[in-house]
Design a protein around this motif. Structure first.
Motif, PDB file in Angstrom:
ATOM      1  N   ASP A  99       0.814  -1.189  -0.161  1.00  0.00           N
ATOM      2  CA  ASP A  99       0.168   0.057   0.017  1.00  0.00           C
ATOM      3  C   ASP A  99       0.978   1.341   0.142  1.00  0.00           C
ATOM      4  OD1 ASP A  99      -2.258   1.775   0.128  1.00  0.00           O
ATOM      5  OD2 ASP A  99      -2.712   1.300   2.274  1.00  0.00           O
ATOM      6  N   GLN A 100       1.438   1.496  -1.126  1.00  0.00           N
ATOM      7  CA  GLN A 100       2.318   2.750  -1.288  1.00  0.00           C
ATOM      8  C   GLN A 100       1.797   4.060  -1.099  1.00  0.00           C
ATOM      9  OE1 GLN A 100       5.908   2.473  -2.171  1.00  0.00           O
ATOM     10  NE2 GLN A 100       5.480   0.558  -1.251  1.00  0.00           N
ATOM     11  N   ASP A 101       0.511   4.465  -1.244  1.00  0.00           N
ATOM     12  CA  ASP A 101      -0.212   5.587  -0.944  1.00  0.00           C
ATOM     13  C   ASP A 101      -0.946   5.756   0.085  1.00  0.00           C
ATOM     14  OD1 ASP A 101      -2.231   4.035  -1.838  1.00  0.00           O
ATOM     15  OD2 ASP A 101      -2.634   5.015  -3.516  1.00  0.00           O
ATOM     16  N   ASP A 102      -0.740   4.542   1.050  1.00  0.00           N
ATOM     17  CA  ASP A 102      -1.391   4.557   2.409  1.00  0.00           C
ATOM     18  C   ASP A 102      -3.066   4.944   2.343  1.00  0.00           C
ATOM     19  OD1 ASP A 102       0.966   4.159   3.825  1.00  0.00           O
ATOM     20  OD2 ASP A 102       1.574   5.940   3.816  1.00  0.00           O
ATOM     21  N   ASP A 103      -3.720   4.354   1.538  1.00  0.00           N
ATOM     22  CA  ASP A 103      -5.123   4.554   1.282  1.00  0.00           C
ATOM     23  C   ASP A 103      -5.927   3.325   1.853  1.00  0.00           C
ATOM     24  OD1 ASP A 103      -4.812   2.851  -0.839  1.00  0.00           O
ATOM     25  OD2 ASP A 103      -5.676   4.072  -2.385  1.00  0.00           O
ATOM     26  N   LEU A 104      -5.269   2.333   2.235  1.00  0.00           N
ATOM     27  CA  LEU A 104      -5.814   0.912   2.883  1.00  0.00           C
ATOM     28  C   LEU A 104      -6.331   0.092   1.731  1.00  0.00           C
ATOM     29  CD1 LEU A 104      -7.443   2.066   6.197  1.00  0.00           C
ATOM     30  CD2 LEU A 104      -5.310   1.222   5.693  1.00  0.00           C
ATOM     31  N   ASP A 105      -6.120   0.461   0.620  1.00  0.00           N
ATOM     32  CA  ASP A 105      -6.441  -0.465  -0.616  1.00  0.00           C
ATOM     33  C   ASP A 105      -5.034  -0.567  -1.395  1.00  0.00           C
ATOM     34  OD1 ASP A 105      -8.973  -1.150  -0.159  1.00  0.00           O
ATOM     35  OD2 ASP A 105      -9.723   0.662  -0.977  1.00  0.00           O
ATOM     36  N   VAL A 106      -4.798  -1.698  -2.042  1.00  0.00           N
ATOM     37  CA  VAL A 106      -3.436  -1.710  -2.887  1.00  0.00           C
ATOM     38  C   VAL A 106      -4.306  -1.860  -4.185  1.00  0.00           C
ATOM     39  CG1 VAL A 106      -1.703  -3.205  -3.685  1.00  0.00           C
ATOM     40  CG2 VAL A 106      -2.210  -3.154  -1.142  1.00  0.00           C
ATOM     41  N   THR A 107      -3.780  -1.147  -5.118  1.00  0.00           N
ATOM     42  CA  THR A 107      -3.992  -0.998  -6.422  1.00  0.00           C
ATOM     43  C   THR A 107      -2.892  -1.354  -7.409  1.00  0.00           C
ATOM     44  OG1 THR A 107      -3.778   1.371  -6.868  1.00  0.00           O
ATOM     45  CG2 THR A 107      -5.670   0.860  -5.943  1.00  0.00           C
ATOM     46  N   MET A 108      -2.902  -1.361  -8.945  1.00  0.00           N
ATOM     47  CA  MET A 108      -2.069  -1.647  -9.772  1.00  0.00           C
ATOM     48  C   MET A 108      -0.913  -0.722  -9.747  1.00  0.00           C
ATOM     49  SD  MET A 108      -1.286  -4.384 -11.441  1.00  0.00           S
ATOM     50  CE  MET A 108       0.099  -4.856 -12.274  1.00  0.00           C
ATOM     51  N   ALA A 109      -1.749   0.567  -9.466  1.00  0.00           N
ATOM     52  CA  ALA A 109      -0.784   1.877  -9.331  1.00  0.00           C
ATOM     53  C   ALA A 109       0.306   1.560  -8.404  1.00  0.00           C
ATOM     54  CB  ALA A 109      -1.572   3.051  -9.368  1.00  0.00           C
ATOM     55  N   ASP A 110      -0.058   1.080  -7.271  1.00  0.00           N
ATOM     56  CA  ASP A 110       0.836   0.771  -5.861  1.00  0.00           C
ATOM     57  C   ASP A 110       1.792  -0.355  -6.449  1.00  0.00           C
ATOM     58  OD1 ASP A 110      -0.589   2.543  -4.020  1.00  0.00           O
ATOM     59  OD2 ASP A 110      -1.924   0.861  -3.719  1.00  0.00           O
ATOM     60  N   PHE A 111       1.444  -1.338  -7.242  1.00  0.00           N
ATOM     61  CA  PHE A 111       2.330  -2.229  -7.699  1.00  0.00           C
ATOM     62  C   PHE A 111       3.279  -1.651  -8.684  1.00  0.00           C
ATOM     63  CE2 PHE A 111       1.187  -7.118  -7.041  1.00  0.00           C
ATOM     64  CZ  PHE A 111       0.845  -6.740  -5.915  1.00  0.00           C
ATOM     65  N   ASP A 112       2.673  -0.776  -9.345  1.00  0.00           N
ATOM     66  CA  ASP A 112       3.784  -0.114 -10.459  1.00  0.00           C
ATOM     67  C   ASP A 112       4.744   0.704  -9.758  1.00  0.00           C
ATOM     68  OD1 ASP A 112       2.515  -1.303 -12.620  1.00  0.00           O
ATOM     69  OD2 ASP A 112       1.189   0.620 -12.815  1.00  0.00           O
ATOM     70  N   ILE A 113       4.511   1.483  -8.573  1.00  0.00           N
ATOM     71  CA  ILE A 113       5.423   2.109  -7.774  1.00  0.00           C
ATOM     72  C   ILE A 113       6.342   1.056  -7.017  1.00  0.00           C
ATOM     73  CG2 ILE A 113       5.790   3.529  -5.792  1.00  0.00           C
ATOM     74  CD1 ILE A 113       3.034   4.854  -6.460  1.00  0.00           C
ATOM     75  N   LEU A 114       5.691   0.206  -6.599  1.00  0.00           N
ATOM     76  CA  LEU A 114       6.540  -0.938  -5.661  1.00  0.00           C
ATOM     77  C   LEU A 114       7.572  -1.625  -6.410  1.00  0.00           C
ATOM     78  CD1 LEU A 114       7.064  -2.269  -2.826  1.00  0.00           C
ATOM     79  CD2 LEU A 114       5.421  -3.815  -3.566  1.00  0.00           C
ATOM     80  N   PHE A 115       7.135  -2.084  -7.760  1.00  0.00           N
ATOM     81  CA  PHE A 115       7.893  -2.706  -8.826  1.00  0.00           C
ATOM     82  C   PHE A 115       8.494  -1.875  -9.965  1.00  0.00           C
ATOM     83  CE2 PHE A 115       4.993  -5.890  -7.093  1.00  0.00           C
ATOM     84  CZ  PHE A 115       5.955  -6.751  -6.306  1.00  0.00           C
TER      85      PHE A 115
END
Length: 155
Positions: free
Chosen positions: A90-106
């Motif tokens: 959860d890169q943006d701390d919104d309590l949901d993981v989206t593909m955008a969070d995965f893009d940041i992480l990876f």
């Protein structure tokens, strides 16, 4: 005893021994019975039954073995982080993981491995709403990650 009686007796004995040996595996079974009465003489019967079982498939298949490291860009040092920690995804701390969070992480991962990111996301997104909630993550974590993934060892 005539030869027919000996053959029947042998088949029944073989069937009984085979039944004891093979019954545990559940593949096939042969059973026999031989009896003698004064009135009717020798009587025997032989039964064969076959049963096949499908191979059981486990729902606990180990799908992903993820190893993640945090790297200090100033010093170049790195340490292993727990990939089974929801907050890491959860890169943006919104309590949901989206593909955008995965893009940041990876983001530093080779783009040819993007298919693996999508597969991991799809496996964790139980209700297919394009978001991974904390509940979904906790429910699916044990089914998606291998046993070695969540163990932290110094690398």
């Amino acid at each position: 005893m005539n030869s027919l009686t000996l053959i029947i007796l042998s088949i029944c004995l073989l069937g009984t021994l085979t039944e004891c040996k093979r019954r545990r595996k559940g593949k096939w079974r042969v059973a026999g019975d031989l009896s003698y009465t004064r009135d009717s003489g020798w009587a025997g019967k032989l039964g064969v039954s076959l049963s096949w079982r499908r191979k059981k498939r486990s729902t606990n298949e180990e799908v992903f073995d993820v190893k993640m490291y945090m790297v200090n860009t100033n010093t170049g040092s790195r340490f292993k982080v727990n990939p089974c920690d929801f907050a890491l995804y959860d890169q943006d701390d919104d309590l949901d993981v989206t593909m955008a969070d995965f893009d940041i992480l990876f983001s530093d991962v080779d783009k040819t491995k993007h298919v693996l990111e999508e597969q991991l996301f799809t496996e964790l997104d139980a209700d297919n709403d394009k978001k991974i909630s904390v509940t979904e993550f906790e429910e699916k974590r044990g089914l998606v990650f291998s046993k070695n993934t969540c163990v932290i060892n110094a690398a």
